[in-house]
Motif scaffolding. Structure first.
Motif, PDB file in Angstrom:
ATOM      1  N   ASP A 104     -18.395  -0.764  33.761  1.00 33.40           N
ATOM      2  CA  ASP A 104     -19.122   0.374  34.339  1.00 33.40           C
ATOM      3  C   ASP A 104     -19.070   1.557  33.383  1.00 33.40           C
ATOM      4  OD1 ASP A 104     -16.646   1.622  34.715  1.00 33.40           O
ATOM      5  OD2 ASP A 104     -16.608   1.275  36.879  1.00 33.40           O
ATOM      6  N   SER A 105     -19.659   2.675  33.808  1.00 31.68           N
ATOM      7  CA  SER A 105     -19.745   3.856  32.938  1.00 31.68           C
ATOM      8  C   SER A 105     -18.386   4.488  32.661  1.00 31.68           C
ATOM      9  CB  SER A 105     -20.689   4.892  33.539  1.00 31.68           C
ATOM     10  OG  SER A 105     -20.236   5.283  34.828  1.00 31.68           O
ATOM     11  N   ASP A 106     -17.372   4.147  33.458  1.00 26.35           N
ATOM     12  CA  ASP A 106     -16.028   4.668  33.225  1.00 26.35           C
ATOM     13  C   ASP A 106     -15.166   3.651  32.477  1.00 26.35           C
ATOM     14  OD1 ASP A 106     -16.506   7.103  34.492  1.00 26.35           O
ATOM     15  OD2 ASP A 106     -16.063   6.237  36.477  1.00 26.35           O
ATOM     16  N   SER A 107     -15.789   2.620  31.905  1.00 26.50           N
ATOM     17  CA  SER A 107     -15.113   1.575  31.123  1.00 26.50           C
ATOM     18  C   SER A 107     -14.213   0.683  31.959  1.00 26.50           C
ATOM     19  CB  SER A 107     -14.315   2.172  29.964  1.00 26.50           C
ATOM     20  OG  SER A 107     -15.195   2.816  29.071  1.00 26.50           O
ATOM     21  N   ASN A 108     -14.428   0.652  33.244  1.00 25.14           N
ATOM     22  CA  ASN A 108     -13.723  -0.298  34.091  1.00 25.14           C
ATOM     23  C   ASN A 108     -14.412  -1.651  33.920  1.00 25.14           C
ATOM     24  OD1 ASN A 108     -11.943   1.642  35.364  1.00 25.14           O
ATOM     25  ND2 ASN A 108     -13.761   2.367  36.466  1.00 25.14           N
TER      26      ASN A 108
END
Length: 175
Positions: A21-25
């Motif tokens: 995702d956009s938070d690097s999860n």
């Protein structure tokens, strides 16, 4: 990415997917793909053939059969052997070919070869002879005729008999 167990038939490939995702999860899942060819290849033998002489029987040719396989890997054609019905004129030879694919699936086909000599041998008799007395008539000699045959097998000459015109002076004997 993909990782393989480096085996074949079956080969197991593990494919990994990752979502970010956009938070690097990230999360991952794997898919297992099994590659296992269980379909036999196909083979079509050369056409049946009839020859007159055993020396004219074609040699086995592993490039002669037509083959196909559901996979693109190369197939191997082998000559499995010839079997004869042990007869002559005609003799029937059954030739067997086998195709094997990369996963050891096989199929076989047979070609029939008939050996049937239908050409008569030729014979040339010794020259005619005239003798003065009946005791001078030569004995039959099966080595004196000249023979030939289209095949290399030996021919047999036999004396079929003598016939006389039953006259005397001159008597004619046909051998």
């Amino acid at each position: 990415g993909d990782s393989s167990n480096s085996s074949s038939c079956p080969e197991t490939i593990t494919r990994t997917y990752r979502v970010t995702d956009s938070d690097s999860n990230t999360s991952e899942c794997t898919q297992t793909i099994v590659v296992d060819d269980t379909t036999n290849p196909s083979i079509t033998c050369p056409s049946n053939v009839t020859v007159e002489c055993s020396e004219n029987v074609p040699t086995a040719d592993t490039t002669a059969p037509t083959t196909s396989d559901n996979c693109t890997a190369a197939v191997t054609v082998t000559h499995q052997g010839d079997s004869s019905n042990s007869l002559s004129c005609p003799e029937t030879i059954t030739r067997t070919y086998r195709v094997t694919d990369a996963c050891s699936n096989t199929s076989e086909c047979t070609q029939t070869i008939v050996v049937d000599d239908t050409t008569n041998p030729s014979i040339t008799c010794p020259s005619d002879v005239t003798v003065e007395c009946s005791e001078n008539v030569p004995s039959a000699d099966t080595t004196t005729p000249t023979t030939s045959d289209n095949c290399t097998a030996a021919v047999t000459v036999t004396h079929q008999g003598d016939s006389s015109n039953s006259l005397s002076c001159p008597e004619t004997i046909t051998r």
